[in-house]
Write a protein that holds these residues in place. Structure first.
Motif, PDB file in Angstrom:
ATOM      1  N   ILE A   1      52.116  48.718  75.822  1.00 19.34           N
ATOM      2  CA  ILE A   1      50.745  48.950  75.353  1.00 19.34           C
ATOM      3  C   ILE A   1      50.364  47.926  74.287  1.00 19.34           C
ATOM      4  CG2 ILE A   1      49.255  50.556  74.113  1.00 19.34           C
ATOM      5  CD1 ILE A   1      50.780  52.843  75.456  1.00 19.34           C
ATOM      6  N   VAL A   2      51.262  47.698  73.331  1.00 19.51           N
ATOM      7  CA  VAL A   2      50.998  46.712  72.270  1.00 19.51           C
ATOM      8  C   VAL A   2      50.829  45.319  72.871  1.00 19.51           C
ATOM      9  CG1 VAL A   2      51.923  45.606  70.200  1.00 19.51           C
ATOM     10  CG2 VAL A   2      52.208  48.071  70.533  1.00 19.51           C
ATOM     11  N   LYS A   3      51.703  44.980  73.811  1.00 18.60           N
ATOM     12  CA  LYS A   3      51.639  43.655  74.438  1.00 18.60           C
ATOM     13  C   LYS A   3      50.364  43.501  75.255  1.00 18.60           C
ATOM     14  CE  LYS A   3      54.503  40.380  76.999  1.00 18.60           C
ATOM     15  NZ  LYS A   3      55.796  40.159  77.683  1.00 18.60           N
ATOM     16  N   TRP A   4      49.968  44.561  75.962  1.00 15.40           N
ATOM     17  CA  TRP A   4      48.737  44.491  76.756  1.00 15.40           C
ATOM     18  C   TRP A   4      47.526  44.298  75.852  1.00 15.40           C
ATOM     19  CZ3 TRP A   4      44.190  47.221  76.810  1.00 15.40           C
ATOM     20  CH2 TRP A   4      43.348  46.983  77.901  1.00 15.40           C
ATOM     21  N   ALA A   5      47.493  45.035  74.736  1.00 14.01           N
ATOM     22  CA  ALA A   5      46.365  44.907  73.797  1.00 14.01           C
ATOM     23  C   ALA A   5      46.304  43.496  73.219  1.00 14.01           C
ATOM     24  CB  ALA A   5      46.505  45.938  72.684  1.00 14.01           C
ATOM     25  N   ALA A   6      47.467  42.943  72.879  1.00 17.78           N
ATOM     26  CA  ALA A   6      47.507  41.580  72.335  1.00 17.78           C
ATOM     27  C   ALA A   6      47.024  40.569  73.370  1.00 17.78           C
ATOM     28  CB  ALA A   6      48.920  41.243  71.868  1.00 17.78           C
ATOM     29  N   ASN A   7      47.458  40.738  74.605  1.00 16.24           N
ATOM     30  CA  ASN A   7      47.026  39.820  75.668  1.00 16.24           C
ATOM     31  C   ASN A   7      45.525  39.928  75.918  1.00 16.24           C
ATOM     32  OD1 ASN A   7      49.586  38.778  76.131  1.00 16.24           O
ATOM     33  ND2 ASN A   7      50.087  40.306  77.680  1.00 16.24           N
ATOM     34  N   PHE A   8      45.002  41.141  75.861  1.00 14.83           N
ATOM     35  CA  PHE A   8      43.570  41.344  76.080  1.00 14.83           C
ATOM     36  C   PHE A   8      42.755  40.617  75.008  1.00 14.83           C
ATOM     37  CE2 PHE A   8      39.647  43.672  75.188  1.00 14.83           C
ATOM     38  CZ  PHE A   8      39.045  43.663  76.448  1.00 14.83           C
ATOM     39  N   ILE A   9      43.180  40.759  73.755  1.00  8.54           N
ATOM     40  CA  ILE A   9      42.467  40.088  72.660  1.00  8.54           C
ATOM     41  C   ILE A   9      42.599  38.578  72.777  1.00  8.54           C
ATOM     42  CG2 ILE A   9      42.427  39.751  70.154  1.00  8.54           C
ATOM     43  CD1 ILE A   9      43.331  42.677  69.889  1.00  8.54           C
ATOM     44  N   ARG A  10      43.796  38.116  73.110  1.00 14.65           N
ATOM     45  CA  ARG A  10      44.036  36.671  73.183  1.00 14.65           C
ATOM     46  C   ARG A  10      43.245  36.034  74.326  1.00 14.65           C
ATOM     47  NH1 ARG A  10      49.097  36.892  72.835  1.00 14.65           N
ATOM     48  NH2 ARG A  10      49.638  36.951  75.035  1.00 14.65           N
ATOM     49  N   MET A  11      43.045  36.758  75.416  1.00 11.73           N
ATOM     50  CA  MET A  11      42.367  36.188  76.584  1.00 11.73           C
ATOM     51  C   MET A  11      40.862  36.392  76.569  1.00 11.73           C
ATOM     52  SD  MET A  11      45.101  37.265  79.556  1.00 11.73           S
ATOM     53  CE  MET A  11      46.822  36.750  79.440  1.00 11.73           C
ATOM     54  N   THR A  12      40.353  37.055  75.532  1.00 15.44           N
ATOM     55  CA  THR A  12      38.912  37.251  75.394  1.00 15.44           C
ATOM     56  C   THR A  12      38.353  36.189  74.460  1.00 15.44           C
ATOM     57  OG1 THR A  12      39.253  39.643  75.610  1.00 15.44           O
ATOM     58  CG2 THR A  12      37.114  38.911  74.826  1.00 15.44           C
ATOM     59  N   PRO A  13      37.260  35.529  74.814  1.00 13.30           N
ATOM     60  CA  PRO A  13      36.695  34.491  73.928  1.00 13.30           C
ATOM     61  C   PRO A  13      36.372  35.048  72.550  1.00 13.30           C
ATOM     62  CG  PRO A  13      35.670  34.412  76.090  1.00 13.30           C
ATOM     63  CD  PRO A  13      36.501  35.667  76.065  1.00 13.30           C
ATOM     64  N   ILE A  14      36.695  34.281  71.540  1.00 10.53           N
ATOM     65  CA  ILE A  14      36.480  34.748  70.173  1.00 10.53           C
ATOM     66  C   ILE A  14      34.991  34.926  69.877  1.00 10.53           C
ATOM     67  CG2 ILE A  14      36.353  32.442  69.117  1.00 10.53           C
ATOM     68  CD1 ILE A  14      38.044  33.594  66.798  1.00 10.53           C
ATOM     69  N   ILE A  15      34.142  34.155  70.532  1.00  9.94           N
ATOM     70  CA  ILE A  15      32.713  34.289  70.301  1.00  9.94           C
ATOM     71  C   ILE A  15      32.205  35.640  70.811  1.00  9.94           C
ATOM     72  CG2 ILE A  15      32.002  33.188  72.475  1.00  9.94           C
ATOM     73  CD1 ILE A  15      29.791  31.791  70.867  1.00  9.94           C
TER      74      ILE A  15
END
Length: 238
Positions: free
Chosen positions: A78-92
């Motif tokens: 779950i932690v890894k999935w959340a991190a990947n989701f944030i990392r793969m979403t544009p910061i803008i």
């Protein structure tokens, strides 16, 4: 009346007046006048978001890396999935989403939170690689000495992992610094936004954008050189 004359008169009335700049390509006097305003935007917004965001990202990234390694597999996933989701979403996109979700927060606060969390997901991978590079014999030695898990991480594993991760963490801090112009989407008056505003008001973009670019260069280049030297020194120490 001549049709061409009518067309010319209509064009003169209907067309908006365009202000054109007839001054020199680069006015050093004007550049000196606007420098304090752009530099203050650098100090109050650009640098503040970068420094505060880097602190948050450095700490949170380490926490994420450790949680992924020590939690049971379902929770670690779950932690890894959340991190990947944030990392793969544009910061803008993240900036806009949080800006309209947490309306009571200041744009600078939103920027610090978003940059800190976003780059924490990148730094967590750097920490994970550093932790995995620690020799297995170190783990076995702590077990033989009956060291607690907290003390093992704090005294043995993390210090060794940091030696190989500091240069990469510094590079991410520089990347964060260069991404701060994205703050314009949440109406934060960072350095480039202020420079563009000055340009739109005076029709002199060359001086304003050049000053912003030089400040970026003056701040990021020495930092990159220091990180490179630190990397070489740590490699030599190993």
């Amino acid at each position: 009346m001549n049709s061409s004359l009518i067309l010319a008169q209509a064009t003169e009335v209907d067309s908006p007046t365009r202000v054109t700049d007839t001054g020199p390509f680069f006015d050093f006097g004007f550049a000196v006048d606007i420098f304090p305003e752009i530099f203050m935007a650098f100090l109050k917004v650009t640098l503040l978001v970068t420094v505060a965001g880097t602190i948050i990202a450095s700490i949170l990234g380490l926490v994420i890396a450790i949680l992924i390694m020590v939690l049971p597999k379902p929770l670690a996933w779950i932690v890894k999935w959340a991190a990947n989701f944030i990392r793969m979403t544009p910061i803008i996109v993240q900036l806009i989403f949080l800006f309209w979700t947490f309306l009571w927060l200041d744009p600078i606060q939103i920027g610090i939170i978003v940059f800190g969390i976003h780059y924490a997901t990148y730094m967590s991978e750097v920490y994970r690689a550093g932790i995995e590079s620690v020799p297995k014999g170190q783990w076995e030695a702590t077990t033989a000495l009956s060291m607690s898990a907290v003390r093992t991480w704090r005294k043995v594993i993390i210090p060794q992992a940091l030696r190989s991760t500091v240069p990469s963490l510094g590079n991410y801090a520089i990347s964060m610094f260069k991404d701060t112009p994205f703050l314009f989407v949440i109406s934060a008056a960072e350095m480039v936004t202020v420079a563009q505003t000055i340009g739109s008001e005076t029709f002199r973009y060359n001086e304003a954008i050049t000053i912003a670019g030089l400040i970026f260069l003056a701040a990021s280049y020495p930092t990159a050189v220091l990180i490179n030297r630190l990397e070489k020194r740590l490699a030599y120490a190993n």
